[in-house]
Design a protein around this motif. Sequence first.
Motif, PDB file in Angstrom:
ATOM      1  N   ALA A   1      40.000  13.179  40.680  1.00 53.56           N
ATOM      2  CA  ALA A   1      39.636  12.469  39.452  1.00 53.56           C
ATOM      3  C   ALA A   1      38.128  12.493  39.247  1.00 53.56           C
ATOM      4  N   ASN A   2      37.369  12.328  40.309  1.00 56.74           N
ATOM      5  CA  ASN A   2      35.910  12.355  40.202  1.00 56.74           C
ATOM      6  C   ASN A   2      35.423  13.741  39.811  1.00 56.74           C
TER       7      ASN A   2
ATOM      8  N   ASN B   1      37.098  16.066  38.143  1.00 52.97           N
ATOM      9  CA  ASN B   1      37.458  16.293  36.742  1.00 52.97           C
ATOM     10  C   ASN B   1      36.505  15.567  35.802  1.00 52.97           C
ATOM     11  N   TYR B   2      36.147  14.340  36.149  1.00 50.02           N
ATOM     12  CA  TYR B   2      35.207  13.556  35.339  1.00 50.02           C
ATOM     13  C   TYR B   2      33.844  14.240  35.277  1.00 50.02           C
TER      14      TYR B   2
ATOM     15  N   GLU C   1      34.102  17.506  33.237  1.00 48.07           N
ATOM     16  CA  GLU C   1      34.331  17.292  31.806  1.00 48.07           C
ATOM     17  C   GLU C   1      33.098  16.767  31.087  1.00 48.07           C
ATOM     18  N   TYR C   2      32.371  15.846  31.718  1.00 47.49           N
ATOM     19  CA  TYR C   2      31.249  15.203  31.038  1.00 47.49           C
ATOM     20  C   TYR C   2      29.878  15.647  31.533  1.00 47.49           C
TER      21      TYR C   2
ATOM     22  N   ALA D   1      27.887  12.333  33.068  1.00 48.00           N
ATOM     23  CA  ALA D   1      28.751  11.676  34.058  1.00 48.00           C
ATOM     24  C   ALA D   1      27.983  11.372  35.333  1.00 48.00           C
TER      25      ALA D   1
ATOM     26  N   ASP E   1      26.048   8.333  34.733  1.00 48.17           N
ATOM     27  CA  ASP E   1      26.917   7.195  34.434  1.00 48.17           C
ATOM     28  C   ASP E   1      27.662   6.690  35.670  1.00 48.17           C
TER      29      ASP E   1
ATOM     30  N   GLY F   1      28.980   8.802  38.229  1.00 49.89           N
ATOM     31  CA  GLY F   1      29.851   9.790  38.868  1.00 49.89           C
ATOM     32  C   GLY F   1      29.293  10.301  40.180  1.00 49.89           C
TER      33      GLY F   1
END
Length: 95
Positions: free
Chosen positions: A42-43, A45-46, A49-50, A54, A57, A59
């Motif tokens: 999940a980390n 992918n985050y 993606e960003y 990210a 923010d 990540g």
Amino acid sequence: MSSRTDLFDWLVRHFIATYFLMVTLFIVFGVLSLDLVKYFSANANYLLEYGVMALWDGGLLQLIGLLFNALFAVLAYLGFKLCEHALVERAAHHR
């Protein structure tokens, strides 16, 4: 020349304490590694993606936390295996 350490000799001599330490380390390993792959995925992918946003923010901080979590899980596993080896050594060679 013996390659056994004082810690290992202590673990072999105090088998009840070694057993309880082994159980504790097994539980710690289980708790620390629970859903670790899911959180890493999940980390990642985050972050993918960003991108840089990210990272700023939180990540990157989360990724560092996950890496430390994985490191401590491996240390707990190694401690578990050391205890296991000490108990097997005692069972195999105790008179």
